[in-house]
Structure formats: structure tokens, C-alpha cells
Write a protein that holds these residues in place. Structure first.
Motif, PDB file in Angstrom:
ATOM      1  N   PHE A  30       0.887  -1.164   0.000  1.00 31.93           N
ATOM      2  CA  PHE A  30       0.000   0.000   0.000  1.00 31.93           C
ATOM      3  C   PHE A  30       0.922   1.211   0.000  1.00 31.93           C
ATOM      4  O   PHE A  30       1.568   1.494   1.003  1.00 31.93           O
ATOM      5  N   VAL A  31       1.014   1.882  -1.109  1.00 25.53           N
ATOM      6  CA  VAL A  31       1.956   2.999  -1.235  1.00 25.53           C
ATOM      7  C   VAL A  31       1.196   4.304  -1.414  1.00 25.53           C
ATOM      8  O   VAL A  31       0.313   4.387  -2.278  1.00 25.53           O
ATOM      9  N   SER A  32       1.536   5.289  -0.628  1.00 26.23           N
ATOM     10  CA  SER A  32       0.937   6.614  -0.816  1.00 26.23           C
ATOM     11  C   SER A  32       1.975   7.524  -1.448  1.00 26.23           C
ATOM     12  O   SER A  32       3.149   7.478  -1.080  1.00 26.23           O
ATOM     13  N   ILE A  33       1.519   8.311  -2.407  1.00 25.55           N
ATOM     14  CA  ILE A  33       2.422   9.264  -3.041  1.00 25.55           C
ATOM     15  C   ILE A  33       1.921  10.658  -2.692  1.00 25.55           C
ATOM     16  O   ILE A  33       0.748  10.981  -2.936  1.00 25.55           O
ATOM     17  N   VAL A 146     -18.887   3.650  -6.014  1.00 27.18           N
ATOM     18  CA  VAL A 146     -19.171   2.960  -7.290  1.00 27.18           C
ATOM     19  C   VAL A 146     -17.858   2.803  -8.058  1.00 27.18           C
ATOM     20  O   VAL A 146     -17.569   1.728  -8.610  1.00 27.18           O
ATOM     21  N   ALA A 147     -17.068   3.897  -8.083  1.00 27.10           N
ATOM     22  CA  ALA A 147     -15.795   3.848  -8.816  1.00 27.10           C
ATOM     23  C   ALA A 147     -14.898   2.759  -8.242  1.00 27.10           C
ATOM     24  O   ALA A 147     -14.227   2.030  -8.992  1.00 27.10           O
ATOM     25  N   ILE A 148     -14.907   2.605  -6.906  1.00 24.89           N
ATOM     26  CA  ILE A 148     -14.086   1.562  -6.276  1.00 24.89           C
ATOM     27  C   ILE A 148     -14.621   0.177  -6.650  1.00 24.89           C
ATOM     28  O   ILE A 148     -13.867  -0.731  -6.993  1.00 24.89           O
ATOM     29  N   ALA A 149     -15.950   0.053  -6.597  1.00 22.37           N
ATOM     30  CA  ALA A 149     -16.559  -1.236  -6.958  1.00 22.37           C
ATOM     31  C   ALA A 149     -16.156  -1.608  -8.383  1.00 22.37           C
ATOM     32  O   ALA A 149     -15.809  -2.755  -8.666  1.00 22.37           O
ATOM     33  N   ARG A 150     -16.198  -0.626  -9.290  1.00 18.06           N
ATOM     34  CA  ARG A 150     -15.818  -0.883 -10.691  1.00 18.06           C
ATOM     35  C   ARG A 150     -14.339  -1.258 -10.791  1.00 18.06           C
ATOM     36  O   ARG A 150     -13.954  -2.125 -11.574  1.00 18.06           O
ATOM     37  N   ALA A 151     -13.525  -0.584  -9.953  1.00 14.62           N
ATOM     38  CA  ALA A 151     -12.080  -0.839 -10.017  1.00 14.62           C
ATOM     39  C   ALA A 151     -11.716  -2.238  -9.524  1.00 14.62           C
ATOM     40  O   ALA A 151     -10.768  -2.843 -10.015  1.00 14.62           O
ATOM     41  N   THR A 173     -14.410  10.380   3.402  1.00 19.17           N
ATOM     42  CA  THR A 173     -12.974  10.140   3.215  1.00 19.17           C
ATOM     43  C   THR A 173     -12.551   8.917   4.019  1.00 19.17           C
ATOM     44  O   THR A 173     -11.893   8.005   3.513  1.00 19.17           O
ATOM     45  N   HIS A 174     -12.987   8.883   5.269  1.00 21.92           N
ATOM     46  CA  HIS A 174     -12.638   7.773   6.156  1.00 21.92           C
ATOM     47  C   HIS A 174     -13.148   6.448   5.568  1.00 21.92           C
ATOM     48  O   HIS A 174     -12.416   5.451   5.528  1.00 21.92           O
ATOM     49  N   GLU A 175     -14.397   6.482   5.109  1.00 22.00           N
ATOM     50  CA  GLU A 175     -15.009   5.259   4.548  1.00 22.00           C
ATOM     51  C   GLU A 175     -14.205   4.735   3.354  1.00 22.00           C
ATOM     52  O   GLU A 175     -13.915   3.544   3.259  1.00 22.00           O
ATOM     53  N   ILE A 176     -13.857   5.674   2.450  1.00 18.83           N
ATOM     54  CA  ILE A 176     -13.145   5.278   1.226  1.00 18.83           C
ATOM     55  C   ILE A 176     -11.778   4.688   1.585  1.00 18.83           C
ATOM     56  O   ILE A 176     -11.369   3.652   1.047  1.00 18.83           O
ATOM     57  N   ILE A 177     -11.090   5.327   2.515  1.00 19.15           N
ATOM     58  CA  ILE A 177      -9.763   4.829   2.892  1.00 19.15           C
ATOM     59  C   ILE A 177      -9.869   3.440   3.530  1.00 19.15           C
ATOM     60  O   ILE A 177      -9.056   2.549   3.272  1.00 19.15           O
ATOM     61  N   GLN A 178     -10.932   3.247   4.335  1.00 15.64           N
ATOM     62  CA  GLN A 178     -11.132   1.928   4.957  1.00 15.64           C
ATOM     63  C   GLN A 178     -11.350   0.856   3.883  1.00 15.64           C
ATOM     64  O   GLN A 178     -10.819  -0.250   3.971  1.00 15.64           O
ATOM     65  N   ILE A 179     -12.130   1.223   2.839  1.00 20.33           N
ATOM     66  CA  ILE A 179     -12.378   0.251   1.759  1.00 20.33           C
ATOM     67  C   ILE A 179     -11.060  -0.079   1.049  1.00 20.33           C
ATOM     68  O   ILE A 179     -10.760  -1.254   0.783  1.00 20.33           O
ATOM     69  N   LEU A 180     -10.255   0.960   0.772  1.00 18.59           N
ATOM     70  CA  LEU A 180      -8.973   0.722   0.088  1.00 18.59           C
ATOM     71  C   LEU A 180      -8.069  -0.166   0.945  1.00 18.59           C
ATOM     72  O   LEU A 180      -7.368  -1.053   0.431  1.00 18.59           O
ATOM     73  N   LYS A 181      -8.101   0.068   2.265  1.00 16.23           N
ATOM     74  CA  LYS A 181      -7.275  -0.751   3.166  1.00 16.23           C
ATOM     75  C   LYS A 181      -7.720  -2.218   3.115  1.00 16.23           C
ATOM     76  O   LYS A 181      -6.901  -3.143   3.073  1.00 16.23           O
ATOM     77  N   GLY A 187      -5.006  -8.529  -0.625  1.00 19.82           N
ATOM     78  CA  GLY A 187      -3.877  -8.908  -1.473  1.00 19.82           C
ATOM     79  C   GLY A 187      -3.657  -8.083  -2.718  1.00 19.82           C
ATOM     80  O   GLY A 187      -2.865  -8.467  -3.576  1.00 19.82           O
ATOM     81  N   THR A 188      -4.378  -6.957  -2.853  1.00 20.40           N
ATOM     82  CA  THR A 188      -4.199  -6.128  -4.057  1.00 20.40           C
ATOM     83  C   THR A 188      -3.246  -4.972  -3.743  1.00 20.40           C
ATOM     84  O   THR A 188      -3.351  -4.347  -2.679  1.00 20.40           O
ATOM     85  N   THR A 189      -2.337  -4.706  -4.663  1.00 22.81           N
ATOM     86  CA  THR A 189      -1.435  -3.565  -4.500  1.00 22.81           C
ATOM     87  C   THR A 189      -2.265  -2.280  -4.644  1.00 22.81           C
ATOM     88  O   THR A 189      -3.071  -2.169  -5.572  1.00 22.81           O
ATOM     89  N   VAL A 190      -2.077  -1.336  -3.726  1.00 26.84           N
ATOM     90  CA  VAL A 190      -2.811  -0.069  -3.824  1.00 26.84           C
ATOM     91  C   VAL A 190      -1.800   1.070  -3.914  1.00 26.84           C
ATOM     92  O   VAL A 190      -0.868   1.153  -3.109  1.00 26.84           O
ATOM     93  N   ILE A 191      -1.994   1.922  -4.926  1.00 27.31           N
ATOM     94  CA  ILE A 191      -1.158   3.124  -5.036  1.00 27.31           C
ATOM     95  C   ILE A 191      -2.091   4.318  -4.900  1.00 27.31           C
ATOM     96  O   ILE A 191      -3.020   4.489  -5.703  1.00 27.31           O
ATOM     97  N   LEU A 192      -1.859   5.111  -3.868  1.00 27.87           N
ATOM     98  CA  LEU A 192      -2.766   6.205  -3.544  1.00 27.87           C
ATOM     99  C   LEU A 192      -2.024   7.537  -3.636  1.00 27.87           C
ATOM    100  O   LEU A 192      -0.922   7.669  -3.104  1.00 27.87           O
ATOM    101  N   THR A 193      -2.603   8.519  -4.309  1.00 27.05           N
ATOM    102  CA  THR A 193      -2.037   9.870  -4.207  1.00 27.05           C
ATOM    103  C   THR A 193      -3.044  10.710  -3.439  1.00 27.05           C
ATOM    104  O   THR A 193      -4.261  10.562  -3.631  1.00 27.05           O
ATOM    105  N   THR A 194      -2.551  11.548  -2.576  1.00 20.52           N
ATOM    106  CA  THR A 194      -3.466  12.387  -1.789  1.00 20.52           C
ATOM    107  C   THR A 194      -2.752  13.615  -1.228  1.00 20.52           C
ATOM    108  O   THR A 194      -1.528  13.651  -1.111  1.00 20.52           O
ATOM    109  N   HIS A 195      -3.565  14.627  -0.883  1.00 17.37           N
ATOM    110  CA  HIS A 195      -3.054  15.816  -0.189  1.00 17.37           C
ATOM    111  C   HIS A 195      -3.423  15.748   1.287  1.00 17.37           C
ATOM    112  O   HIS A 195      -3.086  16.636   2.046  1.00 17.37           O
ATOM    113  N   ASN A 196      -4.165  14.701   1.646  1.00 21.05           N
ATOM    114  CA  ASN A 196      -4.770  14.672   2.972  1.00 21.05           C
ATOM    115  C   ASN A 196      -3.795  14.102   4.007  1.00 21.05           C
ATOM    116  O   ASN A 196      -3.543  12.908   4.067  1.00 21.05           O
TER     117      ASN A 196
END
Lengths: 226, 308
Positions: A30-33, A146-151, A173-181, A187-196
Motif C-alpha cells: 500500500f503505497v501513498s504518493i 461505485v468507482a471503487i466497486a468498478r475498479a 474520506t474515512h469510509e473510502i480509505i477503509q475500503i482501500l485498506k 492482497g491487491t497492490t494499492v497506489i494512492l495519491t493524496t493531499h490529505n
């Protein structure tokens, strides 16, 4: 494994978006940029998606050199990558169900698989009741789910999330980050860019900091430092 | 998988068509205007041809024979003329017929009729009225008659005169007018058709331009070019079909109405009959063009944004 090997991108107006960027991202990471606007985060992601060609250098996904793929091979490669954007990028004339199913259709999945997987993924992002709604009828947080579900519906190897919380309130924001986590835990690689800053600090995962097209920090369990 | 994908493309095309209300309506409107222009040109062409034929009918040349020419000789000339490919029809007017016609024509003119009676013998010769298939062919027919060698009993030519020389100026002028009117009509029709096709292509391109972001998203999700273009082409074809139906039906109603209300202005041309008797080819021409326009315009527009 994703490898950026001395990637440089210079736009025709002379702007250097990426300057000899070399980095390796391991599977299931899980990489944040992070970085200021214009630091090169989005160009970095575009290189990985083969949306733009580098001026020099190579991007490898497993053993494939992404930019050496032929035009008709690129869409096969993109099916291995799920994308989530700040502006959601949903298909406005398709319902929630159809938006998610579309990703499966283009991947050549059968109707019965689609009928089985889409409701399951919608349940995962808590949108079963909105399956027949159109994007215009959803809130920002719902659109992003929806975008996450599609992804994730095609079980890709990588999820790229380009400032997915940029348009959302703190709760969403919290919900989306929890879903990504959760996706990353599966087991999926996640690459996240954020200002938060809050998001980065709460994650406690690897953080790559960029400035003027260069990687200036790479902390394995970093915090938001610019 | 081919049938599954075809089904998906069709379903998606129908969905785009029905869900993109405003965009669909504007495409249909522009295509309907284009087809209206084309269908109007077809009917105008019919009317134009009808009028030209009417005028052509009035152009002819007459061969007048000397009064002592043998009828059998005249009929020989008629036969040899009928063998010419340029000749459309020939009417033989005998001496007696010519006299009767003359008398009918001057029914109220006692002085002329009295003068005719005083002559005793019938002073009028027989004649042949010749109609060519095309006005430009009269010169050739006149030339043919000049070379005719049949002689009367007293050794002179049985042909008294051919009125081609007198009519030549009018016939030549008319031939020129027909030629330039045809050329002008065809040029104008081509220009109108081209302009309307270009407008339609651009409108459909603009409607697909509005879906540019959508195309980008589809690409990102991993859709192949064919899979992206397919639904746009299906929607374009549907717009074409709806426009063609509107035009075909409305022209049936409008030509019927025009025929009943304004037939006087068409000097005998039955526009509704023309439409009905040419319905099969007009139907296929309009539908074919509409479908091709919708499909080609959508393909080109989607292709362009996919290339970027």
C-alpha cells in the motif's frame, strides 16, 4: 512487482514533470504518493497506466515493459489495473449496476459471472440499494464507492487511486480509505495519491514524497512530510 | 463471445439512444432536415423532368409533301424515318385530313373558307409530324430528310418543305436551355446534398464530442476500440432510421395534401402519384442514406476521439 526505471517526462513546452524517477513497488504493498500540486504525482500514475509515454526510461509491470505494449495490447493490460479518480469518472448514462458490469463486460466475462459478481461487489461497498440509480442521483461518497466497486470487480493486481478523497467530506474520506485498506488486506497492490495529511498519518504505510518531478523521500512507514 | 459482445454493443447502443434524450433529439432533427432536403430534391427532380417532357412534347418538325406526291411514297418516307433511332413517333396527316383540320381551324372565318371553295381542288399537301426522343436530334432528322431522293410524277422531290429551318432557332435555344437546366439542377442538387451531409456529420461529431470524457473512461477501464465505437454506431443508425421514418411518412402526407390543395400550381403533375409510384426506390434511397450517414458519422467521430 512494479518498477520505474529512470523515468523522465518532459512536455513539449519544456516542463519537466518527472525527472529520472526510479522506484520499486512490491506486490500487495500500500503505497501513498504525496507532494504539492505539480510535483508529478498524476504524471507518475499516467506512466503506469500507459496513458502517456515517457521521454526516457521504462516502466515494468511484472516482466512487461508497459510502454512497449502495442496499441491493441494496452486495453488488455489496463484490465489488470483498477483506477479510482477524484472526479469519479463514472459513465453518466449507465446505472450503478451497469457501470460496474461494464468493467466486467469489456474484460470478456460471461453474463452469469457478471450477474453473480456485481451484486457481491456492490454489497462490499454498501451500495446494493442504489444499484439501479444513475450517477447523477448519488452523493460524492456514493459515486466514489461505485468507482471503487468498478475498479475491484475484475480482481485487478493493482488499484490506482488518484486523490480519491479530494472531493469528499471527512466521513466519506474515512469510509473510502477503509475500503482501500480492506482491498489491500485482501492482497491487491494499492497506489494512492493524496493531499490529505490525516489520511497518510492514519495509514502508517509506505509514503513516497515527490517534489519538482523527483522522489525526495521514501519512508516505509512514513508520515506526511513535505 | 462474439454473439455476447454483439448483444452487449446493441443493448448499449439502444441505451445511449434512449438515455441521451437531448443529444438523440438534436441528431434526429439534423438528419431529418438533411433527408427532407434530399427527398424534396427527388420530388423537384420529378416535377422538373415532367415539365421538361411536357415542353419537349410541344417541339416537333413537320415534313410537308407536294400535292401530287403518291401516298405510297409518303408512307415509304415514314417507314424509313421510323427506322431512325432518334425518332420517337410520327403522325401521318393525309391531304383530306389536312383540309378537314384547316376547315375546323377556320370555322368562323367565312372569307377564308370561301377562298378555299373557289380553288376547287384541295391545295393542301399531306404531311408527317415527327417527334424526336431528344430535341437535339431534330438536326439529324432534318439532314436525313434532305438526302431523301424520292421523286414525284413530274420529276421533282416529293418533299415540299421541312419546317426545321424556321424552327431551328427555337429548337436550338430549347436544346441549350434543357442542357443547362439539367446541369444546373444536378449541380445544385449535389451542392445541397453535400452541405446537408457535412452538417449532419458535424452535428454527430459534436454529440460524440460531448461523450469524449466517457470514451476516455471506457479506455481506462480497458474497453477495446471496437467495443467503444460499437454503441455509438448503433445509436447513429437508430437516429438515421427514426429520421427516415419521419421523412417517409411525412412526405406521404404532405404530397397528398399538396396534391389536393395546390395541384393547380403543378400544371398537371401529380406529386402524390409520383411519390407513390417511385416509393420503393425513394424508400430504399432515404433509408440507405440515413443508415449510412448515422453509421459513418458516428464511426468517424468515435474513431477520432479514440485516436487522441
Amino acid at each position: 512487482m512494479i518498477v520505474f526505471d529512470k523515468i523522465t517526462k518532459v512536455y513539449p513546452d519544456g516542463e519537466v514533470a518527472l525527472n529520472e524517477v526510479t522506484v520499486t513497488i512490491e506486490p500487495k504493498e500500500f503505497v501513498s504518493i504525496v507532494g504539492h500540486s505539480g510535483a508529478g504525482k498524476t504524471t507518475f500514475l499516467k506512466m503506469l497506466l500507459a496513458e502517456e509515454k515517457p521521454t526516457s526510461g521504462d516502466v515494468f509491470f511484472e516482466s512487461i515493459s508497459v510502454h512497449k505494449l502495442k496499441k491493441h495490447e494496452i486495453h488488455h493490460f489496463r484490465r489488470k489495473v483498477g483506477t479510482v479518480f477524484q472526479d469519479f469518472r463514472l459513465l453518466p448514462n449507465k446505472t450503478v449496476y451497469e457501470n460496474v458490469a461494464f468493467a466486467m463486460e469489456v474484460a470478456g466475462r460471461h453474463d452469469d459471472e457478471i450477474a453473480l459478481d456485481v451484486p457481491h461487489v456492490l454489497e462490499l461497498v454498501n451500495l446494493s440499494k442504489k444499484a439501479l440509480s444513475f450517477p447523477r442521483e448519488l452523493s460524492g461518497g456514493e459515486k466514489q464507492r461505485v468507482a471503487i466497486a468498478r475498479a475491484i470487480v475484475n480482481q485487478p493486481d493493482i488499484i490506482i487511486a488518484d486523490e480519491p478523497t479530494g472531493n469528499l467530506d471527512p466521513i466519506n474520506t474515512h469510509e473510502i480509505i477503509q475500503i482501500l485498506k480492506k482491498i489491500n488486506d485482501l492482497g491487491t497492490t494499492v497506489i494512492l495519491t493524496t493531499h490529505n495529511k490525516g489520511v497518510i498519518d492514519s495509514l502508517g504505510k509506505r509514503v513516497i514524497s515527490m517534489d519538482s518531478g523527483k522522489i525526495v523521500r521514501d519512508d516505509p512507514t512514513g508520515r506526511y512530510v513535505l | 463471445m462474439f454473439w455476447t459482445n454483439t448483444k452487449r454493443v446493441l443493448v448499449s447502443g439502444f441505451q445511449n439512444f434512449f438515455r441521451n434524450g437531448f443529444v438523440t433529439l438534436s441528431s434526429i432533427l439534423i438528419m431529418t432536415i438533411t433527408l427532407f432536403i434530399i427527398c424534396s430534391l427527388i420530388l423537384l427532380g420529378g416535377f422538373f423532368n415532367y415539365s421538361l417532357n411536357q415542353i419537349k412534347e410541344k417541339v416537333d418538325i413537320n415534313v410537308y409533301f407536294v400535292t401530287n406526291a403518291d401516298e405510297s411514297n409518303i408512307l415509304t418516307v415514314q417507314k424509313s424515318l421510323e427506322a431512325l433511332p432518334e425518332v420517337d413517333s410520327i403522325t401521318y396527316v393525309s391531304r383530306d385530313q389536312a383540309l378537314n383540320d384547316f376547315k375546323d381551324k377556320h370555322k368562323g372565318d367565312e372569307l377564308t373558307l370561301q377562298a378555299l371553295d373557289e380553288l376547287g381542288d384541295n391545295p393542301l399537301g399531306a404531311s408527317l409530324n415527327i417527334k424526336a426522343k431528344d430535341p437535339s436530334q431534330y438536326a439529324g432528322i432534318a439532314e436525313f430528310l434532305k438526302g431523301n431522293t424520292l421523286l414525284s410524277k413530274n420529276g421533282t422531290s416529293i418533299i415540299d418543305k421541312v419546317n426545321y429551318a424556321q424552327n431551328k432557332v427555337v429548337i436550338d435555344k430549347f436544346t441549350n436551355i434543357v442542357g443547362s437546366a439539367n446541369a444546373l439542377g444536378i449541380t445544385l442538387a449535389i451542392i445541397f446534398v453535400l452541405i446537408s451531409i457535412i452538417i449532419t456529420l458535424n452535428t454527430i461529431r459534436l454529440t460524440i464530442f460531448m461523450a469524449k470524457d466517457e470514451i476516455a473512461v471506457m479506455r481506462l477501464v480497458g474497453a477495446s476500440s471496437k467495443y467503444i465505437k460499437g454503441p455509438f454506431i448503433v445509436s447513429g443508425i437508430l437516429c438515421g432510421i427514426i429520421s427516415a421514418i419521419i421523412i417517409i411518412l411525412s412526405f406521404a402526407v404532405v404530397t397528398f395534401w399538396i396534391n389536393n390543395s395546390y395541384s393547380l400550381y403543378f400544371s398537371g403533375f401529380n406529386i402524390f402519384d409520383y411519390y407513390i409510384s417511385n416509393f420503393v426506390w425513394i424508400f430504399f434511397a432515404i433509408f440507405g442514406l440515413a443508415i449510412a450517414l448515422g453509421a459513418v458519422a458516428s464511426y468517424l467521430a468515435a474513431h477520432r476521439y479514440l485516436r487522441e
